[in-house]
Motif scaffolding. Structure first.
Motif, PDB file in Angstrom:
ATOM      1  N   ARG A 253      -9.395 -22.501  -9.742  1.00  0.00           N
ATOM      2  CA  ARG A 253     -10.039 -22.391  -8.428  1.00  0.00           C
ATOM      3  C   ARG A 253      -9.929 -20.962  -7.876  1.00  0.00           C
ATOM      4  NH1 ARG A 253      -8.515 -26.901  -6.454  1.00  0.00           N
ATOM      5  NH2 ARG A 253      -6.433 -26.246  -5.817  1.00  0.00           N
ATOM      6  N   VAL A 254      -8.735 -20.368  -7.949  1.00  0.00           N
ATOM      7  CA  VAL A 254      -8.566 -19.024  -7.377  1.00  0.00           C
ATOM      8  C   VAL A 254      -9.272 -17.970  -8.233  1.00  0.00           C
ATOM      9  CG1 VAL A 254      -6.395 -19.681  -6.274  1.00  0.00           C
ATOM     10  CG2 VAL A 254      -6.332 -18.560  -8.513  1.00  0.00           C
ATOM     11  N   CYS A 255      -9.338 -18.204  -9.543  1.00  0.00           N
ATOM     12  CA  CYS A 255     -10.068 -17.264 -10.399  1.00  0.00           C
ATOM     13  C   CYS A 255     -11.555 -17.269 -10.050  1.00  0.00           C
ATOM     14  CB  CYS A 255      -9.872 -17.615 -11.874  1.00  0.00           C
ATOM     15  SG  CYS A 255      -8.262 -17.149 -12.534  1.00  0.00           S
ATOM     16  N   ASN A 256     -12.079 -18.435  -9.792  1.00  0.00           N
ATOM     17  CA  ASN A 256     -13.479 -18.536  -9.397  1.00  0.00           C
ATOM     18  C   ASN A 256     -13.731 -17.830  -8.061  1.00  0.00           C
ATOM     19  OD1 ASN A 256     -16.247 -19.816  -9.622  1.00  0.00           O
ATOM     20  ND2 ASN A 256     -15.547 -20.801  -7.733  1.00  0.00           N
ATOM     21  N   SER A 257     -12.769 -17.952  -7.147  1.00  0.00           N
ATOM     22  CA  SER A 257     -12.927 -17.350  -5.820  1.00  0.00           C
ATOM     23  C   SER A 257     -12.801 -15.836  -5.842  1.00  0.00           C
ATOM     24  CB  SER A 257     -11.876 -17.928  -4.859  1.00  0.00           C
ATOM     25  OG  SER A 257     -12.031 -19.319  -4.715  1.00  0.00           O
ATOM     26  N   HIS A 258     -12.081 -15.297  -6.842  1.00  0.00           N
ATOM     27  CA  HIS A 258     -11.821 -13.859  -6.884  1.00  0.00           C
ATOM     28  C   HIS A 258     -12.496 -13.171  -8.072  1.00  0.00           C
ATOM     29  CE1 HIS A 258      -8.587 -15.340  -4.242  1.00  0.00           C
ATOM     30  NE2 HIS A 258      -8.626 -14.138  -3.693  1.00  0.00           N
ATOM     31  N   ASP A 259     -13.520 -13.812  -8.604  1.00  0.00           N
ATOM     32  CA  ASP A 259     -14.340 -13.211  -9.666  1.00  0.00           C
ATOM     33  C   ASP A 259     -13.532 -12.819 -10.909  1.00  0.00           C
ATOM     34  OD1 ASP A 259     -16.703 -13.403  -8.142  1.00  0.00           O
ATOM     35  OD2 ASP A 259     -16.234 -11.537  -7.083  1.00  0.00           O
ATOM     36  N   ILE A 260     -12.563 -13.654 -11.254  1.00  0.00           N
ATOM     37  CA  ILE A 260     -11.840 -13.498 -12.519  1.00  0.00           C
ATOM     38  C   ILE A 260     -12.530 -14.391 -13.551  1.00  0.00           C
ATOM     39  CG2 ILE A 260      -9.660 -13.769 -13.739  1.00  0.00           C
ATOM     40  CD1 ILE A 260      -9.577 -11.574 -11.662  1.00  0.00           C
ATOM     41  N   THR A 261     -12.986 -13.798 -14.630  1.00  0.00           N
ATOM     42  CA  THR A 261     -13.674 -14.571 -15.670  1.00  0.00           C
ATOM     43  C   THR A 261     -12.696 -15.485 -16.392  1.00  0.00           C
ATOM     44  OG1 THR A 261     -15.258 -12.772 -16.013  1.00  0.00           O
ATOM     45  CG2 THR A 261     -15.072 -14.411 -17.763  1.00  0.00           C
ATOM     46  N   VAL A 262     -13.093 -16.736 -16.588  1.00  0.00           N
ATOM     47  CA  VAL A 262     -12.255 -17.710 -17.299  1.00  0.00           C
ATOM     48  C   VAL A 262     -12.979 -18.157 -18.560  1.00  0.00           C
ATOM     49  CG1 VAL A 262     -11.089 -19.935 -17.211  1.00  0.00           C
ATOM     50  CG2 VAL A 262     -11.213 -18.509 -15.156  1.00  0.00           C
ATOM     51  N   GLU A 263     -12.371 -17.923 -19.710  1.00  0.00           N
ATOM     52  CA  GLU A 263     -12.901 -18.419 -20.974  1.00  0.00           C
ATOM     53  C   GLU A 263     -12.167 -19.714 -21.323  1.00  0.00           C
ATOM     54  OE1 GLU A 263     -13.586 -15.685 -24.254  1.00  0.00           O
ATOM     55  OE2 GLU A 263     -13.050 -14.011 -22.933  1.00  0.00           O
ATOM     56  N   ASN A 340      -1.758 -10.912  -9.489  1.00  0.00           N
ATOM     57  CA  ASN A 340      -2.741 -11.315  -8.481  1.00  0.00           C
ATOM     58  C   ASN A 340      -2.938 -12.824  -8.479  1.00  0.00           C
ATOM     59  OD1 ASN A 340      -3.279  -8.735  -7.506  1.00  0.00           O
ATOM     60  ND2 ASN A 340      -4.939  -8.365  -8.960  1.00  0.00           N
ATOM     61  N   ILE A 341      -3.051 -13.410  -9.667  1.00  0.00           N
ATOM     62  CA  ILE A 341      -3.234 -14.857  -9.759  1.00  0.00           C
ATOM     63  C   ILE A 341      -2.022 -15.584  -9.183  1.00  0.00           C
ATOM     64  CG2 ILE A 341      -3.428 -16.795 -11.385  1.00  0.00           C
ATOM     65  CD1 ILE A 341      -5.142 -14.958 -13.160  1.00  0.00           C
ATOM     66  N   ARG A 342      -0.834 -15.063  -9.460  1.00  0.00           N
ATOM     67  CA  ARG A 342       0.385 -15.673  -8.914  1.00  0.00           C
ATOM     68  C   ARG A 342       0.338 -15.714  -7.388  1.00  0.00           C
ATOM     69  NH1 ARG A 342       4.824 -14.583  -6.464  1.00  0.00           N
ATOM     70  NH2 ARG A 342       4.306 -12.376  -6.251  1.00  0.00           N
ATOM     71  N   LYS A 343      -0.059 -14.615  -6.767  1.00  0.00           N
ATOM     72  CA  LYS A 343      -0.125 -14.551  -5.307  1.00  0.00           C
ATOM     73  C   LYS A 343      -1.210 -15.479  -4.764  1.00  0.00           C
ATOM     74  CE  LYS A 343       1.554  -9.783  -4.968  1.00  0.00           C
ATOM     75  NZ  LYS A 343       1.205  -8.373  -4.611  1.00  0.00           N
ATOM     76  N   TRP A 344      -2.345 -15.520  -5.431  1.00  0.00           N
ATOM     77  CA  TRP A 344      -3.443 -16.378  -4.963  1.00  0.00           C
ATOM     78  C   TRP A 344      -3.076 -17.854  -5.064  1.00  0.00           C
ATOM     79  CZ3 TRP A 344      -7.181 -13.221  -8.504  1.00  0.00           C
ATOM     80  CH2 TRP A 344      -7.443 -11.988  -7.908  1.00  0.00           C
ATOM     81  N   VAL A 345      -2.367 -18.217  -6.125  1.00  0.00           N
ATOM     82  CA  VAL A 345      -1.950 -19.617  -6.285  1.00  0.00           C
ATOM     83  C   VAL A 345      -0.955 -19.998  -5.193  1.00  0.00           C
ATOM     84  CG1 VAL A 345      -0.641 -21.212  -7.751  1.00  0.00           C
ATOM     85  CG2 VAL A 345      -2.474 -19.831  -8.734  1.00  0.00           C
ATOM     86  N   LEU A 346      -0.056 -19.096  -4.837  1.00  0.00           N
ATOM     87  CA  LEU A 346       0.879 -19.372  -3.745  1.00  0.00           C
ATOM     88  C   LEU A 346       0.124 -19.664  -2.451  1.00  0.00           C
ATOM     89  CD1 LEU A 346       3.693 -16.708  -4.349  1.00  0.00           C
ATOM     90  CD2 LEU A 346       3.940 -19.190  -4.450  1.00  0.00           C
ATOM     91  N   GLU A 347      -0.938 -18.928  -2.210  1.00  0.00           N
ATOM     92  CA  GLU A 347      -1.759 -19.179  -1.028  1.00  0.00           C
ATOM     93  C   GLU A 347      -2.495 -20.512  -1.149  1.00  0.00           C
ATOM     94  OE1 GLU A 347      -4.293 -15.792  -0.958  1.00  0.00           O
ATOM     95  OE2 GLU A 347      -2.699 -14.374  -0.403  1.00  0.00           O
ATOM     96  N   ASP A 348      -2.950 -20.829  -2.351  1.00  0.00           N
ATOM     97  CA  ASP A 348      -3.666 -22.076  -2.595  1.00  0.00           C
ATOM     98  C   ASP A 348      -2.760 -23.287  -2.384  1.00  0.00           C
ATOM     99  OD1 ASP A 348      -6.299 -23.210  -3.826  1.00  0.00           O
ATOM    100  OD2 ASP A 348      -4.705 -24.201  -4.970  1.00  0.00           O
ATOM    101  N   VAL A 349      -1.494 -23.148  -2.741  1.00  0.00           N
ATOM    102  CA  VAL A 349      -0.530 -24.236  -2.583  1.00  0.00           C
ATOM    103  C   VAL A 349      -0.462 -24.678  -1.128  1.00  0.00           C
ATOM    104  CG1 VAL A 349       1.935 -24.751  -2.595  1.00  0.00           C
ATOM    105  CG2 VAL A 349       0.891 -23.694  -4.588  1.00  0.00           C
TER     106      VAL A 349
END
Length: 359
Positions: A253-263, A340-349
């Protein structure tokens, strides 16, 4: 007992359950998958007289799971806090401090004695011979697992190492309690290389990463697994042959919100060689950076398939000799994308949690 289980966690000082609805939905679908695997022909051409009662249970009903789970968690957490004198009143009032809890739910089935007696009177009551049961276990999460703890100094001081060893679970779609036993047996198996340095029982390993038959990386025994590339702002993680974790849901979810490509594919040896970083996720760890990946069982695949030179990361041997001289492990420094993903996930929690104690 055999059944569908899920491991959740509290946030906000023990007052909320992170991704509660996700856990309930997964537990219900896991229960259905387990029952289907136990008897794949259980529909019996739609003839209700041929149904076995164990296959028609409320544990496959998401609404039942949700209602029962929240009540079960609340009562068990209250009893746990009372027994061990852990700020029982402050938790209820929403002021639980930094202490968080691990919540394990098990949805299973047991013989219904009343149903058994009725069967002697009415054969059609056979489907009531079993009843759905939900168990809850509460334990403390270490302070370092606090979802409000943005300081990763503890993780950074500790060198996090994982070992690639063994094959994926039999039924990855279901979080089956049988996996707890299978996992222990897998960890006891020696590495294919027979090296004591890569023994899965070694305490140096934070997690064991599982392979598929093609030598691709699936998941950990208790975690999801990701390979990161800073230059392309992308991550790679398996989408088949794995159990979808609740934190993985947040990562996507956070990768999608922050334009991180997910394979969505299983990472390979080549991906490890070109990676900027690696991390694992679970309810207790949330996002945990990995500093070293010990190749273990992947070495046998690498020797067969060969490898390419990593001009960016410097992890590889010289061209032409990689298949004969693969290193025992790859090490990764601090990774910008992982952090960055670690910080975004903390916010998502904080925004994806359900209150245990309704107003």
């Amino acid at each position: 007992p055999r059944g569908a289980y899920t491991t959740a966690r509290t946030v906000k000082g023990g007052t909320h359950i992170y991704q509660f609805d996700y856990h309930v939905r997964r537990m219900a679908t896991s229960a259905a998958s387990i029952l289907d695997n136990m008897n794949p022909t259980r529909e019996h051409d739609g003839d209700p007289s041929k149904k076995d009662g164990v296959y028609d249970l409320q544990i496959t009903d998401e609404a039942w799971e949700r209602e029962m789970a929240l009540s079960c968690i609340r009562s068990t957490l209250d009893a746990f806090c009372s027994k061990y004198q852990i700020k029982d009143d402050s938790v209820k009032e929403g002021d639980g401090g930094k202490q968080e809890f691990r919540i394990v739910l098990l949805a299973t089935w047991e013989k219904n004695e009343e149903g058994e007696q009725q069967r002697g009177q009415r054969e059609e009551e056979e489907q009531n011979a079993f009843e759905s049961v939900l168990y809850c276990h509460v334990g403390l999460l270490p302070q370092s697992s606090s979802a409000s703890n943005n300081d990763q100094s503890t993780t950074q001081r500790k060198h996090i190492t994982v070992l690639i060893h063994g094959h994926g679970r039999e039924n990855a779609l279901a979080k089956d309690s049988k996996w707890v036993i299978d996992r222990k047996e897998l960890i006891q198996q020696p590495s294919s290389k027979g090296s004591s340095n890569s023994s899965p029982t070694s305490s140096k390993y934070e997690e064991i990463i599982l392979l598929n038959d093609n030598g691709e990386l699936l998941e950990g025994t208790q975690t999801n697994f990701y390979v990161v590339n800073d230059q392309s702002s992308s991550i790679i993680t398996a989408d088949e042959g794995i159990l979808y974790g609740s934190v993985r849901d947040s990562v996507l979810r956070v990768c999608n919100s922050h334009d991180i490509t997910v394979e969505l594919r299983p990472p390979t040896l080549d991906d490890l060689q070109h990676a900027s970083g690696v991390f694992i996720t679970s309810t207790s760890r949330l996002v945990m950076p990995v500093h070293e990946v010990v190749l273990g069982d992947l070495l046998s695949f690498g020797a067969t398939n060969g490898s390419s030179n990593n001009e960016d990361g410097g992890n590889n041997e010289d061209d032409g000799s990689a298949s004969q001289s693969l290193p025992a492990s790859y090490c990764y420094p601090n990774c910008r994308t992982t952090e960055n993903i670690r910080k975004w996930v903390l916010e998502d929690v904080a925004t994806h949690s359900t209150s245990i104690y309704p107003n």
